[in-house]
Design an enzyme around this catalytic site. Structure first.
Site, PDB file in Angstrom:
ATOM      1  N   VAL A 111       0.833  -1.206   0.000  1.00  0.00           N
ATOM      2  CA  VAL A 111       0.000   0.000   0.000  1.00  0.00           C
ATOM      3  C   VAL A 111       0.867   1.254   0.000  1.00  0.00           C
ATOM      4  O   VAL A 111       0.632   2.196  -0.766  1.00  0.00           O
ATOM      5  CB  VAL A 111      -0.954  -0.004   1.206  1.00  0.00           C
ATOM      6  CG1 VAL A 111      -1.682   1.342   1.333  1.00  0.00           C
ATOM      7  CG2 VAL A 111      -1.971  -1.133   1.069  1.00  0.00           C
ATOM      8  N   SER A 128      -9.330  -2.079   7.521  1.00  0.00           N
ATOM      9  CA  SER A 128      -9.538  -3.272   6.709  1.00  0.00           C
ATOM     10  C   SER A 128     -11.002  -3.665   6.754  1.00  0.00           C
ATOM     11  O   SER A 128     -11.697  -3.421   7.744  1.00  0.00           O
ATOM     12  CB  SER A 128      -8.676  -4.419   7.241  1.00  0.00           C
ATOM     13  OG  SER A 128      -9.077  -5.655   6.679  1.00  0.00           O
ATOM     14  N   SER A 129     -11.463  -4.298   5.699  1.00  0.00           N
ATOM     15  CA  SER A 129     -12.855  -4.762   5.671  1.00  0.00           C
ATOM     16  C   SER A 129     -13.107  -5.865   6.688  1.00  0.00           C
ATOM     17  O   SER A 129     -14.266  -6.187   6.984  1.00  0.00           O
ATOM     18  CB  SER A 129     -13.221  -5.266   4.273  1.00  0.00           C
ATOM     19  OG  SER A 129     -12.376  -6.333   3.880  1.00  0.00           O
ATOM     20  N   CYS A 130     -12.042  -6.439   7.274  1.00  0.00           N
ATOM     21  CA  CYS A 130     -12.240  -7.505   8.262  1.00  0.00           C
ATOM     22  C   CYS A 130     -12.786  -6.963   9.583  1.00  0.00           C
ATOM     23  O   CYS A 130     -13.113  -7.743  10.481  1.00  0.00           O
ATOM     24  CB  CYS A 130     -10.947  -8.262   8.508  1.00  0.00           C
ATOM     25  SG  CYS A 130      -9.768  -7.385   9.541  1.00  0.00           S
ATOM     26  N   TYR A 188      -6.833  -8.721  14.870  1.00  0.00           N
ATOM     27  CA  TYR A 188      -6.516  -7.667  13.904  1.00  0.00           C
ATOM     28  C   TYR A 188      -7.689  -6.713  13.759  1.00  0.00           C
ATOM     29  O   TYR A 188      -7.514  -5.481  13.715  1.00  0.00           O
ATOM     30  CB  TYR A 188      -6.178  -8.309  12.558  1.00  0.00           C
ATOM     31  CG  TYR A 188      -5.757  -7.342  11.484  1.00  0.00           C
ATOM     32  CD1 TYR A 188      -4.533  -6.692  11.551  1.00  0.00           C
ATOM     33  CD2 TYR A 188      -6.569  -7.098  10.383  1.00  0.00           C
ATOM     34  CE1 TYR A 188      -4.127  -5.809  10.555  1.00  0.00           C
ATOM     35  CE2 TYR A 188      -6.175  -6.219   9.382  1.00  0.00           C
ATOM     36  CZ  TYR A 188      -4.956  -5.588   9.471  1.00  0.00           C
ATOM     37  OH  TYR A 188      -4.564  -4.708   8.485  1.00  0.00           O
ATOM     38  N   LYS A 247      -7.802  -2.598  14.504  1.00  0.00           N
ATOM     39  CA  LYS A 247      -8.173  -1.621  13.482  1.00  0.00           C
ATOM     40  C   LYS A 247      -9.387  -0.792  13.904  1.00  0.00           C
ATOM     41  O   LYS A 247      -9.467   0.410  13.608  1.00  0.00           O
ATOM     42  CB  LYS A 247      -8.426  -2.326  12.153  1.00  0.00           C
ATOM     43  CG  LYS A 247      -7.158  -2.833  11.493  1.00  0.00           C
ATOM     44  CD  LYS A 247      -6.205  -1.685  11.191  1.00  0.00           C
ATOM     45  CE  LYS A 247      -4.935  -2.118  10.513  1.00  0.00           C
ATOM     46  NZ  LYS A 247      -4.029  -0.963  10.235  1.00  0.00           N
ATOM     47  N   HIS A 260      -1.580 -13.230   1.670  1.00  0.00           N
ATOM     48  CA  HIS A 260      -3.002 -13.196   1.377  1.00  0.00           C
ATOM     49  C   HIS A 260      -3.343 -14.158   0.244  1.00  0.00           C
ATOM     50  O   HIS A 260      -2.477 -14.620  -0.492  1.00  0.00           O
ATOM     51  CB  HIS A 260      -3.433 -11.773   1.023  1.00  0.00           C
ATOM     52  CG  HIS A 260      -3.344 -10.826   2.169  1.00  0.00           C
ATOM     53  ND1 HIS A 260      -2.528  -9.711   2.168  1.00  0.00           N
ATOM     54  CD2 HIS A 260      -3.954 -10.836   3.385  1.00  0.00           C
ATOM     55  CE1 HIS A 260      -2.649  -9.071   3.318  1.00  0.00           C
ATOM     56  NE2 HIS A 260      -3.503  -9.731   4.069  1.00  0.00           N
TER      57      HIS A 260
END
Length: 316
Positions: free
Chosen positions: A16, A108-110, A137, A141, A180
């Site tokens: 990123v 993150s979308s998690c 995680y 976040k 990933h």
């Protein structure tokens, strides 16, 4: 933000961070500040505070984090929770105390619930329980997101949070245990093709659906947000389309030219059944992704084959 802004890209050696640097440089931003881990340990509160006090930073892009795939998240929960909490707390607080007016925190979308309605809107956060394999995680976040909100509310800062979907692209982590899914599939298919194997193994049942975004599209979305002048909020960043892991694996094999079979290892966890983001907030700003999945995988594979020896994958 203007071309003379002093912009600190935290995590500039990651996938990123490198994408952000490419896009910023291409658009004429010339005061880009970076520090390697050896130069600045973001886990060291005093060192981070001294760095901010010395550098007069205008904008922080906080892309530094401990990241990994489903195996790494599920086997190292303490490390993922502790390191990410400390990094984000140190950087966000130092930005505030030094007077840095703008910051983008990368989540993150998690962070969203395991069984969230689809597509996932930003306000679905904390409406039900997490996926257990990445709970640590996700909690870290969420804490960073809430810390940005708290500084905005208490001190009128301009700190926003972005929640990218699953990312891929140049400089990804292709480690088969800790990387990933898309990067791991690229490496597996490449090695299988080289070695004349008849099949590759895919973790889980292949049925979960995932959304994938090229990292260059993420960078363009972040710059669009900064250009918009928006001062606060949480923004999903994705493409608005998903694919099963099985179909993703078939697509990767097709792009790479591996004709073998897929063997699904059901002893490995699937994770969240589906994770598709609602990206209407960014669409309303006029942003949309430019890189299709097949096109992006092909470009990523070309980068992988170009740099495979530098990355140290001797069997690839």
């Amino acid at each position: 933000m203007n071309k003379g802004s002093r912009i600190f890209v935290a995590g500039h050696k990651g996938m990123v961070g490198l994408a952000l640097l490419r896009h910023l440089a291409a658009r004429g931003y010339h005061h880009l500040i970076t520090r390697s881990r050896d130069e600045l340990n973001l886990l060291d509160q005093r060192a981070v505070a001294e760095f901010f006090a010395q550098e007069s930073i205008d904008v922080v892009l906080l892309a530094a984090a401990k990241v990994g795939g489903i195996h790494a998240n599920s086997t190292q929960p303490a490390s993922f929770l502790y390191e990410n909490l400390v990094i984000e707390a140190n950087v966000i607080h130092a930005a505030f105390t030094s007077g840095t007016p703008e910051l983008v925190f990368f989540g993150s979308s998690c962070i969203y619930p395991k069984y969230s309605p689809q597509p996932i809107k930003e306000d679905y956060l904390l409406t039900s329980g997490f996926e257990q394999t990445n709970e640590a995680y996700a909690i870290a976040k969420i804490a960073g997101l809430k810390l940005c909100e708290a500084y905005n509310r208490q001190h009128a800062m301009r700190y926003i949070s972005v929640m990218p979907t699953n990312l891929y692209g140049p400089n990804d982590n292709y480690d088969l245990q800790n990387g990933h899914v898309l990067a791991a599939l690229i490496r597996k298919a490449h090695e299988a093709k080289l070695n004349g194997l008849r099949s590759i193994s895919v973790w889980g049942s292949g049925s979960p659906r995932r959304e994938f975004l090229h990292v260059d599209d993420l960078a363009s979305a972040v710059l669009a947000l900064l250009d918009s002048g928006i001062a606060e909020g949480v923004f999903n960043i994705g493409c608005g389309r998903d694919i099963t892991i099985a179909d993703l694996a078939r697509l990767v094999c097709d792009v790479i030219g591996f004709p073998g079979a897929l063997e699904f290892d059901r002893s490995k966890p699937d994770g969240t059944p589906r994770k598709l983001l609602d990206v209407s907030k960014l669409a309303d700003l006029g942003w949309s992704p430019a890189i299709g999945l097949r096109e992006g995988i092909a470009a990523t594979y070309a980068d992988f084959t170009k740099n495979v020896q530098r990355m140290g994958y001797v069997d690839a």
